[in-house]
Design a protein around this motif. Structure first.
Motif, PDB file in Angstrom:
ATOM      1  N   MET A   1      11.737  14.761 -15.214  1.00 59.23           N
ATOM      2  CA  MET A   1      10.590  13.879 -15.409  1.00 59.23           C
ATOM      3  C   MET A   1      11.037  12.425 -15.567  1.00 59.23           C
ATOM      4  SD  MET A   1       7.552  14.316 -18.222  1.00 59.23           S
ATOM      5  CE  MET A   1       6.010  13.407 -18.073  1.00 59.23           C
ATOM      6  N   GLY A   2      12.116  12.208 -16.342  1.00 57.55           N
ATOM      7  CA  GLY A   2      12.616  10.845 -16.540  1.00 57.55           C
ATOM      8  C   GLY A   2      13.094  10.215 -15.248  1.00 57.55           C
ATOM      9  N   THR A   3      13.781  11.001 -14.416  1.00 55.94           N
ATOM     10  CA  THR A   3      14.269  10.476 -13.138  1.00 55.94           C
ATOM     11  C   THR A   3      13.117  10.054 -12.238  1.00 55.94           C
ATOM     12  OG1 THR A   3      16.245  11.869 -13.254  1.00 55.94           O
ATOM     13  CG2 THR A   3      15.632  10.997 -11.092  1.00 55.94           C
ATOM     14  N   LEU A   4      12.105  10.906 -12.142  1.00 55.90           N
ATOM     15  CA  LEU A   4      10.964  10.593 -11.283  1.00 55.90           C
ATOM     16  C   LEU A   4      10.161   9.408 -11.819  1.00 55.90           C
ATOM     17  CD1 LEU A   4       9.748  14.209 -10.439  1.00 55.90           C
ATOM     18  CD2 LEU A   4      10.896  12.609  -8.906  1.00 55.90           C
ATOM     19  N   LEU A   5       9.979   9.346 -13.134  1.00 54.58           N
ATOM     20  CA  LEU A   5       9.237   8.232 -13.710  1.00 54.58           C
ATOM     21  C   LEU A   5      10.013   6.927 -13.585  1.00 54.58           C
ATOM     22  CD1 LEU A   5       7.649   9.805 -16.918  1.00 54.58           C
ATOM     23  CD2 LEU A   5       6.531   9.237 -14.754  1.00 54.58           C
ATOM     24  N   PHE A   6      11.341   6.997 -13.693  1.00 58.74           N
ATOM     25  CA  PHE A   6      12.137   5.780 -13.488  1.00 58.74           C
ATOM     26  C   PHE A   6      12.001   5.303 -12.045  1.00 58.74           C
ATOM     27  CE2 PHE A   6      16.138   3.725 -12.216  1.00 58.74           C
ATOM     28  CZ  PHE A   6      16.107   2.637 -13.089  1.00 58.74           C
ATOM     29  N   GLY A   7      12.019   6.254 -11.110  1.00 57.38           N
ATOM     30  CA  GLY A   7      11.817   5.892  -9.713  1.00 57.38           C
ATOM     31  C   GLY A   7      10.464   5.243  -9.504  1.00 57.38           C
ATOM     32  N   ALA A   8       9.427   5.773 -10.163  1.00 54.80           N
ATOM     33  CA  ALA A   8       8.088   5.190 -10.067  1.00 54.80           C
ATOM     34  C   ALA A   8       8.071   3.783 -10.655  1.00 54.80           C
ATOM     35  CB  ALA A   8       7.084   6.079 -10.786  1.00 54.80           C
ATOM     36  N   HIS A   9       8.830   3.604 -11.740  1.00 57.46           N
ATOM     37  CA  HIS A   9       8.906   2.281 -12.367  1.00 57.46           C
ATOM     38  C   HIS A   9       9.559   1.270 -11.426  1.00 57.46           C
ATOM     39  CE1 HIS A   9       9.808  -0.921 -15.185  1.00 57.46           C
ATOM     40  NE2 HIS A   9      11.102  -0.786 -14.935  1.00 57.46           N
TER      41      HIS A   9
ATOM     42  N   SER B   1       0.826  -1.205   0.000  1.00 52.76           N
ATOM     43  CA  SER B   1       0.000   0.000   0.000  1.00 52.76           C
ATOM     44  C   SER B   1       0.863   1.260   0.000  1.00 52.76           C
ATOM     45  CB  SER B   1      -0.931   0.000   1.217  1.00 52.76           C
ATOM     46  OG  SER B   1      -1.812  -1.103   1.185  1.00 52.76           O
ATOM     47  N   LEU B   2       1.903   1.267   0.837  1.00 48.42           N
ATOM     48  CA  LEU B   2       2.803   2.425   0.865  1.00 48.42           C
ATOM     49  C   LEU B   2       3.568   2.557  -0.448  1.00 48.42           C
ATOM     50  CD1 LEU B   2       4.279   2.313   4.487  1.00 48.42           C
ATOM     51  CD2 LEU B   2       2.534   3.831   3.584  1.00 48.42           C
ATOM     52  N   LEU B   3       3.951   1.438  -1.025  1.00 50.13           N
ATOM     53  CA  LEU B   3       4.653   1.487  -2.307  1.00 50.13           C
ATOM     54  C   LEU B   3       3.748   2.036  -3.405  1.00 50.13           C
ATOM     55  CD1 LEU B   3       6.623  -1.893  -2.253  1.00 50.13           C
ATOM     56  CD2 LEU B   3       7.526   0.416  -1.878  1.00 50.13           C
ATOM     57  N   LEU B   4       2.454   1.699  -3.362  1.00 40.40           N
ATOM     58  CA  LEU B   4       1.515   2.241  -4.346  1.00 40.40           C
ATOM     59  C   LEU B   4       1.382   3.750  -4.195  1.00 40.40           C
ATOM     60  CD1 LEU B   4      -0.592   1.889  -6.562  1.00 40.40           C
ATOM     61  CD2 LEU B   4      -2.291   1.418  -4.771  1.00 40.40           C
TER      62      LEU B   4
ATOM     63  N   LEU C   1       3.600   5.776  -2.917  1.00 36.73           N
ATOM     64  CA  LEU C   1       4.864   6.368  -3.356  1.00 36.73           C
ATOM     65  C   LEU C   1       4.949   6.410  -4.871  1.00 36.73           C
ATOM     66  CD1 LEU C   1       7.687   7.458  -2.788  1.00 36.73           C
ATOM     67  CD2 LEU C   1       8.489   5.092  -2.579  1.00 36.73           C
ATOM     68  N   ARG C   2       4.518   5.340  -5.536  1.00 39.89           N
ATOM     69  CA  ARG C   2       4.576   5.306  -6.994  1.00 39.89           C
ATOM     70  C   ARG C   2       3.681   6.373  -7.609  1.00 39.89           C
ATOM     71  NH1 ARG C   2       2.586   0.435 -11.049  1.00 39.89           N
ATOM     72  NH2 ARG C   2       3.661   1.233 -12.900  1.00 39.89           N
ATOM     73  N   LEU C   3       2.447   6.467  -7.112  1.00 41.24           N
ATOM     74  CA  LEU C   3       1.531   7.483  -7.636  1.00 41.24           C
ATOM     75  C   LEU C   3       2.053   8.892  -7.353  1.00 41.24           C
ATOM     76  CD1 LEU C   3      -1.924   5.905  -6.647  1.00 41.24           C
ATOM     77  CD2 LEU C   3      -0.816   5.927  -8.889  1.00 41.24           C
ATOM     78  N   GLY C   4       2.671   9.068  -6.180  1.00 42.09           N
ATOM     79  CA  GLY C   4       3.244  10.371  -5.849  1.00 42.09           C
ATOM     80  C   GLY C   4       4.371  10.764  -6.791  1.00 42.09           C
ATOM     81  N   LEU C   5       5.234   9.802  -7.134  1.00 37.58           N
ATOM     82  CA  LEU C   5       6.329  10.084  -8.060  1.00 37.58           C
ATOM     83  C   LEU C   5       5.811  10.414  -9.457  1.00 37.58           C
ATOM     84  CD1 LEU C   5       8.850   7.296  -6.991  1.00 37.58           C
ATOM     85  CD2 LEU C   5       9.129   9.758  -6.678  1.00 37.58           C
TER      86      LEU C   5
ATOM     87  N   VAL D   1       7.927  -2.076  -9.915  1.00 37.29           N
ATOM     88  CA  VAL D   1       8.496  -3.416 -10.071  1.00 37.29           C
ATOM     89  C   VAL D   1       8.574  -4.114  -8.711  1.00 37.29           C
ATOM     90  CG1 VAL D   1      10.595  -4.696 -10.645  1.00 37.29           C
ATOM     91  CG2 VAL D   1       9.773  -2.914 -12.181  1.00 37.29           C
ATOM     92  N   ALA D   2       9.021  -3.375  -7.694  1.00 38.01           N
ATOM     93  CA  ALA D   2       9.118  -3.954  -6.350  1.00 38.01           C
ATOM     94  C   ALA D   2       7.744  -4.355  -5.827  1.00 38.01           C
ATOM     95  CB  ALA D   2       9.769  -2.955  -5.400  1.00 38.01           C
TER      96      ALA D   2
END
Length: 492
Positions: free
Chosen positions: A148-156, A96-99, A101-105, A160-161
């Motif tokens: 944008m690429g850095t943040l989207l890569f972090g979200a990716h 849930s926290l990872l979700l 974080l991903r949406l936030g990124l 994955v995790a």
């Protein structure tokens, strides 16, 4: 006396003085560049200065709030990590926290990119000279895409995790430690078409102290027969005198159960359930969880962590002589990739099953000791992807924090081994009371409360220069050091 030329006009030599228009163009250019740099350093500040102040105020406050919150969270996390490391692991493994974080990124990436585009608009690019306009477009595009690429890569990576956790750890049934230990059954399964987990190639119980992480690896030979099942299990009812049918071996229990699913009503995996009943009957240990490792996928995991270093005692063949990739792993301390590591663990040529079991224990120990948190962070995405394809388990996601903490504790300690193989145990007709005693002694010895018995876990094969068989110290008649050791690292 000739007249003096006014500023902005050609002097007598033809040199062009700086005109008011050129100075204004440079000012506009510097202003446009400054707005983009401001957006990079403090999102929303460009809008506060020269654009929509409401948008700028919201963006700047969000950025400042996230910055302060992130700094405070980092400080708190570092402090908590010193006294309660499991809490950190529970945070990073919570789907849930990872979700969130991903949406936030993703939201931050889109919002920040929009602010860069607005800063470019505020800079009035059409009022700039062509060269300045091109420079502004290039810089803005570079900053926008980089952030944008850095943040989207972090979200990716976070995605994955999260997907890996949801895919691998689907069970919700939490089983507490038995007598202060977690007993995890590790199964090495072939990955061929339609063969996943049908005939485990290797079976090992990792008995882990729930407080210290001190681990004992108990290896069970795949060719063991005539063994009992746990009392009360469907297999015990079918085989009250033990698994003594013709051609019935430990690695065939799973196949037999899959062919008789009606005996396991409601079971999601009769093969694993039956195998656990066998292992519990043999070792007298209660199994908490199981993990099936796809041995072919194991190659990807080793590659993901950058390889593993092993002490190769003898040349190990890789492949078969008629294959194009056939070669030998030379003796010595070698860093092996995933392909060669798998062959080191599974090669049969010039070896026997028990020497091969010893090599497999050495691979387990090397992975435990060499895969550090720093390695995991550097190769996180590759490891997550490889693990998803490699492991099937009933370990609940809620228990990840506990086992991650135990894994770190285990890295700093010796790993003990006890393999139920000749000459101590005859696999065709095992002395089960003796097996129970040996398992109990090995665990007591690891916990510091046992004494070395004759032929116990402290026994080591003769370590002469010639006492190496199939790449492992020892021999079939004397036993192999890595199969029965108080310190697996020293035995490898």
């Amino acid at each position: 006396m000739p007249p003096v030329s006014s500023p902005g006009l050609l002097d007598g030599t033809g040199a062009l003085r700086t005109s008011v228009e050129e100075r204004a163009a440079r000012v506009r250019f510097r202003r446009a560049m400054a707005l983009m740099v401001m957006t990079l350093l403090a999102p929303g500040s460009a809008q506060l200065v020269a654009g929509n102040r409401r948008v700028g105020l919201v963006a700047f406050c969000l950025w400042l709030g996230l910055l302060v919150t992130g700094f405070v969270a980092l400080v708190v996390a570092l402090v908590v990590a010193l006294v309660h490391r499991e809490w950190i692991f529970s945070m990073v493994s919570n789907p849930s926290l990872l979700l969130v974080l991903r949406l936030g990124l993703i939201a931050a990436a889109v919002g920040w990119a929009a602010l860069f585009m607005d800063a470019w608009r505020i800079g009035q690019p059409l009022s700039l000279r062509l060269t300045h306009r091109r420079a502004v477009v290039g810089v803005n595009g570079f900053l926008c895409l980089s952030v944008m690429g850095t943040l989207l890569f972090g979200a990716h990576v976070v995605g994955v995790a999260r997907d890996g956790i949801l895919t691998m750890f689907g069970s919700d049934e939490v089983v507490g430690a038995h007598d202060g230990r977690f007993n995890v059954l590790l199964l090495g399964g072939d990955s061929g078409e339609g063969r996943w987990g049908l005939r485990p190639d290797s079976l090992t119980v990792a008995s882990i102290d729930a407080e210290t992480g001190r681990t004992v690896l108990i290896g069970l030979p795949r060719n063991m027969s005539s063994f009992p099942f746990r009392d009360g299990s469907p297999m015990a009812e079918e085989f009250p005198d033990g698994f003594d049918c013709d051609g019935c071996y430990l690695n065939g229990v799973s196949t037999w159960a899959q062919d008789h699913e009606e005996l396991f009503p409601g079971s999601e995996d009769p093969g694993v359930e039956a195998t656990i009943a066998a292992v519990e009957g043999i070792t007298d240990l209660e199994i908490n969880y199981w993990a099936m490792v796809n041995l072919e996928g194991f190659k990807d995991l080793v590659d993901a962590v950058g390889g593993v270093t092993l002490n190769v005692r003898q040349p190990i063949p890789v492949g078969l002589p008629h294959e194009a990739h056939f070669h030998y792993i030379d003796a010595g301390v070698r860093k092996l990739d995933g392909h060669d590591t798998l062959w080191y663990a599974r090669a049969r040529e010039g070896s026997d099953d028990y020497s091969r079991m010893a090599r497999q224990k050495c691979v387990m120990n090397a992975m435990l000791q060499q895969v550090s948190p720093q390695v995991v962070v550097r190769n996180f995405e590759k490891i997550a992807q490889a693990s998803t394809a490699m492991v099937s388990t009933n370990l609940p996601a809620s228990e990840l924090d506990t086992f991650m903490d135990l894994a770190l504790k285990a890295r700093g300690q010796k790993v003990s081994t006890l393999s139920l193989v000749p000459p101590m145990i005859q696999t065709a007709d095992p002395d089960i009371p003796l097996v129970h005693r040996k398992v109990e002694q090995a665990i007591e010895q690891a916990e510091g409360g046992g004494t070395k018995a004759a032929g116990g876990t402290g026994r080591k094969p003769k370590a002469t220069p010639d006492a190496v068989t199939g790449g492992s110290i020892g021999s079939l008649s004397e036993g192999y050091a890595a199969n029965q050791a108080e310190d697996l690292g020293a035995a490898c």
